[in-house]
Structures are given as structure tokens and as C-alpha cells.
Design an enzyme around this catalytic site. Sequence first.
Site, mmCIF file in Angstrom:
data_model
loop_
_atom_site.group_PDB
_atom_site.id
_atom_site.type_symbol
_atom_site.label_atom_id
_atom_site.label_comp_id
_atom_site.label_asym_id
_atom_site.label_seq_id
_atom_site.Cartn_x
_atom_site.Cartn_y
_atom_site.Cartn_z
ATOM 1 N N GLY A 80 61.266 -31.743 11.686
ATOM 2 C CA GLY A 80 62.120 -31.710 10.325
ATOM 3 C C GLY A 80 61.425 -31.530 9.210
ATOM 4 O O GLY A 80 60.171 -31.351 9.061
ATOM 5 N N HIS B 166 83.976 -12.766 -12.519
ATOM 6 C CA HIS B 166 83.086 -12.292 -10.899
ATOM 7 C C HIS B 166 83.828 -13.981 -10.378
ATOM 8 O O HIS B 166 84.001 -14.012 -8.818
ATOM 9 C CB HIS B 166 81.741 -12.595 -10.755
ATOM 10 C CG HIS B 166 80.744 -12.658 -10.049
ATOM 11 N ND1 HIS B 166 80.086 -10.761 -10.148
ATOM 12 C CD2 HIS B 166 80.793 -13.303 -9.291
ATOM 13 C CE1 HIS B 166 79.409 -11.792 -8.894
ATOM 14 N NE2 HIS B 166 79.796 -12.585 -8.396
ATOM 15 N N GLU B 167 83.872 -14.938 -10.764
ATOM 16 C CA GLU B 167 83.566 -16.465 -9.947
ATOM 17 C C GLU B 167 85.161 -15.724 -8.758
ATOM 18 O O GLU B 167 85.515 -16.636 -8.471
ATOM 19 C CB GLU B 167 83.191 -17.733 -10.831
ATOM 20 C CG GLU B 167 81.651 -17.822 -11.061
ATOM 21 C CD GLU B 167 80.755 -17.586 -9.930
ATOM 22 O OE1 GLU B 167 81.191 -18.118 -8.572
ATOM 23 O OE2 GLU B 167 80.108 -17.253 -10.485
ATOM 24 N N THR C 299 58.927 -39.741 7.672
ATOM 25 C CA THR C 299 57.980 -41.448 7.805
ATOM 26 C C THR C 299 58.614 -42.246 7.180
ATOM 27 O O THR C 299 58.259 -43.386 8.168
ATOM 28 C CB THR C 299 57.525 -40.806 5.721
ATOM 29 O OG1 THR C 299 56.765 -39.156 5.814
ATOM 30 C CG2 THR C 299 56.191 -41.737 5.861
ATOM 31 N N ASP D 82 74.542 -12.116 -4.540
ATOM 32 C CA ASP D 82 75.788 -12.153 -2.838
ATOM 33 C C ASP D 82 74.956 -11.363 -2.108
ATOM 34 O O ASP D 82 75.213 -11.126 -1.194
ATOM 35 C CB ASP D 82 76.757 -11.791 -4.538
ATOM 36 C CG ASP D 82 77.099 -13.098 -5.132
ATOM 37 O OD1 ASP D 82 76.707 -14.270 -4.354
ATOM 38 O OD2 ASP D 82 77.954 -12.713 -5.914
ATOM 39 N N PRO E 217 61.495 -30.949 5.341
ATOM 40 C CA PRO E 217 60.730 -32.035 4.233
ATOM 41 C C PRO E 217 61.882 -32.882 4.096
ATOM 42 O O PRO E 217 63.146 -32.389 3.281
ATOM 43 C CB PRO E 217 60.730 -31.776 2.525
ATOM 44 C CG PRO E 217 60.130 -29.733 3.341
ATOM 45 C CD PRO E 217 61.132 -29.237 4.727
HETATM 46 P P1 ADP Z 1 60.135 -36.296 5.181
HETATM 47 O O1 ADP Z 1 58.732 -37.393 5.764
HETATM 48 O O2 ADP Z 1 60.349 -36.074 6.011
HETATM 49 O O3 ADP Z 1 59.325 -35.569 4.181
HETATM 50 P P2 ADP Z 1 60.469 -39.331 4.454
HETATM 51 O O4 ADP Z 1 60.263 -39.959 4.891
HETATM 52 O O5 ADP Z 1 59.670 -39.501 2.788
HETATM 53 O O6 ADP Z 1 60.869 -37.655 4.523
HETATM 54 O O7 ADP Z 1 61.789 -39.483 2.956
HETATM 55 C C1 ADP Z 1 62.283 -39.504 2.126
HETATM 56 C C2 ADP Z 1 63.133 -40.361 1.820
HETATM 57 O O8 ADP Z 1 64.778 -40.002 1.776
HETATM 58 C C3 ADP Z 1 62.554 -42.158 2.462
HETATM 59 O O9 ADP Z 1 62.233 -43.142 1.909
HETATM 60 C C4 ADP Z 1 64.624 -42.446 1.792
HETATM 61 O O10 ADP Z 1 64.736 -43.446 1.408
HETATM 62 C C5 ADP Z 1 64.949 -40.721 2.069
HETATM 63 N N1 ADP Z 1 65.821 -40.697 3.396
HETATM 64 C C6 ADP Z 1 65.341 -39.802 4.194
HETATM 65 N N2 ADP Z 1 65.895 -39.777 5.210
HETATM 66 C C7 ADP Z 1 66.790 -40.293 5.196
HETATM 67 C C8 ADP Z 1 67.666 -41.017 6.240
HETATM 68 N N3 ADP Z 1 67.339 -40.636 7.434
HETATM 69 N N4 ADP Z 1 68.575 -42.435 6.429
HETATM 70 C C9 ADP Z 1 68.145 -42.930 4.801
HETATM 71 N N5 ADP Z 1 67.281 -42.596 4.407
HETATM 72 C C10 ADP Z 1 66.638 -41.489 4.675
#
Ligand code: ADP
Length: 630
Positions: free
Chosen positions: A226, A448-449, A233, A525, A228
Site C-alpha cells: 500500500g 481561468h478558475e 506499520t 491542466d 505510504p
Molecule cells: P505506513 O506504514 O503505511 O507508511 P503508518 O502505519 O506509519 O503508515 O501510518 C502513520 C500514522 O497514520 C499512524 O500512526 C496513524 O496515526 C495514522 N494512520 C494511518 N492509517 C490509519 C488507519 N487506517 N487508521 C487509523 N490511523 C491511521
Amino acid sequence: MSDQVGRNAFDVPSSSESESTGEKPRDWRRKIVKWLPLILFAGIILGQLVIGWGAGNQVPTVEYSVFKERVAIGEITRVEIGVDNLVGLGIRSDAAEAVPLYQSVPVDDPSFVDLLDEHNVEYYAVPERSTGWLTSILGWLLPLGLIFYFWRRMSRKGGVMGSDILSIGKNKSRIVAEGETGVTFDDVAGVDEAKAELEEIVDFLKNPDRYSEIGGRIPKGILLVGAPGTGKTLLARAVAGEAGVPFFRLSGADFVEMFVGVGASRVRDLFKQARGKSPAIVFIDELDAIGKSRATAGMGSNDEREQTLNQLLVEMDGFDATTGVIVLAATNRPEILDPALLRPGRFDRQVLVDKPDLIGRQQILVLHAEKVKLDPAVDMNRVARGTAGLAGADLANIVNEAALLAVRSERKRVTQEDFSEAIEKTLAGLSRPNRLVQKRERNIVAYHETGHALMAHMTPNADPVEKISIVPRGLGALGYTLQLPAEERLLLTRSELLGRIDVLLAGRAVEEIEFEDVSTGAGNDLTRAAEIARKMITDYGMSDKFRNVYLPSRRGGGFLDDGGFLQREYSETTQTYIDEETARVIDERYNHVLATLSEKRPEIERVAETLLSEEVVERERFEELIQAVN
Ligand code: ADP
């Protein structure tokens, strides 16, 4: 003394009464132990100084010739002959017995003994000046002990300085080990499919016997795929938290170091630690940093990464699921991973952690908003609708940003406006209302907008206009039109895609209608319009000549890690067709937009002039303005 210093300098918020709570003394003792070597060292140095003083410094040292003279004149009546020291004793008026008067360093002088005999001086040899057994033992042990102590400390903590040299490969500072993550699935929102898939892993970690009895094979490695910030994590930690097992984390980038072999030994170390604490979760962030395919890496590949990757494969093959170690890894580019990593028994299962949809976003926002005080009127659905395409981490950031804005305006609760401002900040960079934009430029931007907004309004099924703004934001954008999708779109029809192109081209079209000239403001655009037009031909099979034919092209391997050349799976002639057809579609749409908007000049003027005076036009006001003309 040391106790006092230790406490004042290192106990952070302690107060005197808390020292009796039982927790504090232990802290305090730990500090003493920590500083013990230093205290001992200082003590010994001090002792040495005192002893040295007592033994030697009181007796004046004189030249050897002077010493002999003092013997000759009868001042010295006894001589202690040491290995490297002569001490002359004599009677002083204030003492009844002979006391040391002078000392000197002996010289290889055979006539010295004759001289002593001649003057009837009593002399005797002393084996070596005794320094006491304690001092000699300490003299040996202390340096050894200190060296050992510091070596242990550095290798255990990874140290601040010199850690890479002292503890190559054993650098545990990079391995983040959490006994209990304390995170549960309730802390993760909006990624229900991923959660459901990972629930099985939790169950396995909790009841491994149930699985081994039946003989089912639980995957050893799971790849979380997925973008970032989508919560990969967080999910991995939640798995560990739900199962109540320790969590070991290391980022792929940390494996690859300057020295060849460091990465491999870190992998070994990581798995060794995890096995020691099994059942456990090992989480490798940014797996692509080491797991990049050896074929596509081209010249960017290096021995170090390959060794690290090999070690990872060896480790993963080396344990079976009964070991209780499960490896989760995260990547946002699974396609570049080495196929060896994805074979059965390794990362053979992939879990997609997608960017959240409307409902998911709302859930994540609500979850994070629990920590802040919300105005009851805040509509999270509306906030969620304004944040299409953002990941969980961005949403968490928006909630935080909104709370900060509320504090800045000295409000007690976070309002809808705070959220709107926070979204805009996140989407378009910082608000810079003070930036000076020349009058002529502002004029162009406003028209433009307005073009985008009006075209969006007139195009069937286009996302409704939420807001038009000519407040400059960030570095590039001078203005923007925000369209909010009425509902989440997963499919777009051909006419809707063309509609999007129309809206994108409308900005430039209005410039041409109003000023009979065009500006560079439409650059982005045009890029986006051309991209849609091209994808309609190549990806969606929507052209006349290649109806329903997929014409793939992708970035091929190259010398650069993520550059390379474009690999097409169609002929040069087809490429020419794609280019020409893209141009034709864009031209056709542009003419259509020109024709449509030319009839709406009063509306355009009205909206643009309002924009120029008010800078921002919201949805209701916009609709009111165009109604009024009709
Ligand atoms: P990744 O590892 O995918 O880059 P992280 O897990 O480090 O993302 O996400 C960073 C922070 O964003 C988390 O600590 C949390 O606070 C928030 N976050 C991201 N996704 C979610 C989610 N699905 N639900 C709740 N909080 C989220």
C-alpha cells in the site's frame, strides 16, 4: 557527594516525597550502579594522589651529586637503596629518630658503597617501595574493568559514537523491539479487508496448537502492500498487540549499509532476537530497499543488498511456522520485488492496504478526532468528502492541524472551518494570502478558475464545485477550483472521462475567450487532460481504431533505479496513432468547450468579478451567481 549529584542532575521531575514510594529508590540505585565505574575511577585517582603525596612528595628530591655531598658531610646517616630510588635518612632536630631527609635517583656508581662505608652510613636495600596490595590489584583490575564495562555498554545500546565500528551487525539500536505494542485493531480504521485477513494470523499466534494439530500451514511471511501512510506499520503493530506477542521492527533501508556484510548480519541478528522471544512478529518496513529484483536493479544493484537479501531468504527458509515467528513486510512497490521473495514459504501472501474510501476516511477521521474536543456541529462526512485520495496518515495530520488552528484562534473546540482550513493546508500547501500577485495575473487567474467551475457546473455527472479560490497557495498554485465528488467513484464512463477533459481545458478556453491570449497557468491542466485522453486509448480501449484493445507500456529496466526506458508492447505506427488521436480528442474537446463557454460570457464575468473582489466563492454563492444571470 556522588549520590547528591546523581540525583539532582539525572532525576527528572522527582520530588522528595516520591522517593519513599519504592519505585524511586530502585531508580536511584540504578543510577548509582550506572555511575559506579566513574565514581571508583575518581576515587582511585584521588587515592593515588594522596598516597603519592604521603610517600614521596614530602621528601625533597635532590640530584645524585647533592645526595652524595649530604652523605659526605654526615647529614645522612642511613640510606635506603631501592630499585629506582634512594632515600637518605638523618636525624633532625625535631625528631628523635632518623627521618627521611632526601631522595634521589640512583646512578650506576660502584664508588657509592665505598663512600657510605667511609662515613659509617648504615645502608640497606628495600625490594621495592610497597604500594599496598589493594592499589596494585586495582591498578590492574580497574582499567580492565572499565574497558569491559564501556565495551558492554556500547555494544548493548548501539552507542552514540563509534557504534558502527564497535558493534557492526549487532547494532540493536536500529531494531525496534516492543514487548507489548498496546495497539489493537480498534486503533486502525477504514481498512477492513486487510484487518480481516490479518485476523487469521492473530488467531494462529494465540493458538498455534490448533493449527499444528491439523497440519495446516500458516504463512510465514505476509506482504502488506500500500501507499505510504496507509497504516501498514500500524496494522503490523496491531497484529502483535492483538496476539500479545513482541514486535520487532527494522526498516529495509537500515539493512543496507556502507560495509558489505553488515546488512546480512543485521538480518541474522533480528531473527535471532525474534526466535528468542517467539512467538513474535518481525516487521520489515520498506522491503523494496533490500528486496529489489536482482534483474531490474541493473547497475544500481550491489553486493551488499544481494547478500542481505540472500540472508533474509535463508532466515525465512530456516524456520518453520511452528517456530512462531511471523514476518510482516511493507512495500508500496511490490512489482519491483525479487521473485524469490514471493515464492511459497516466503512472502507468499499479499494483503492490500488501500487508500481509504469515503466511509473509511470518515472512520479514520472520527477515530483520530476522539482525541480532540469537537464542536458538535462538525460534519465528519463533509470533511471526508473533501479528502478524497488522502491516506490515513494525512487524515491524522488534518485532525491535528485543525486542532492547532482552533488553539491558535483561541477557541475551545475544533470547528468545521478549522477542518476546511486544515484540508486546504494539507492539499495545497500553506495559505499565503499576503503574496503579492500582480493585478493582471489575478485577473487571469480569476477568469481561468471561473472557466473550470462553470464547465464543471455545465458538464453532466461532473463532480459539483465546492469552492473556487484565487488565494495563492504553496509555491505553484495561484488559484484553484475544488470539486467534491458527490459519491465515491469507482467506475467512470467514456462521457464522464471526456467531461473531465472538458473541465480541465475550460481554464485555458476562458482565457482565450476573454483575453484573446493564453497563459502558462494551464500547464498542469493540460498534462492531466492529455493523460486522461491517452489512457482512454491505451488503457481503456476507447478509441475508434483500437476499440477494446489494451495497449500496455511500462517502464523497463534501466541503469537508474526507478528511471529506465519506456517499454511499449505495440508498434511505432500505433504510437503515432496514439499521439495523433490524443491530439485530436483534445482539440475536439477544446473546440466544444470554447463554443459552450462563449455563450456564457455574462456568467463568466459575474463569477470572475466576484472572485476578484471576494477571493473565495463557495458553492452556494457560486450557484446563486450563475442563477442570477439567467
Ligand atoms: P505506513 O506504514 O503505511 O507508511 P503508518 O502505519 O506509519 O503508515 O501510518 C502513520 C500514522 O497514520 C499512524 O500512526 C496513524 O496515526 C495514522 N494512520 C494511518 N492509517 C490509519 C488507519 N487506517 N487508521 C487509523 N490511523 C491511521
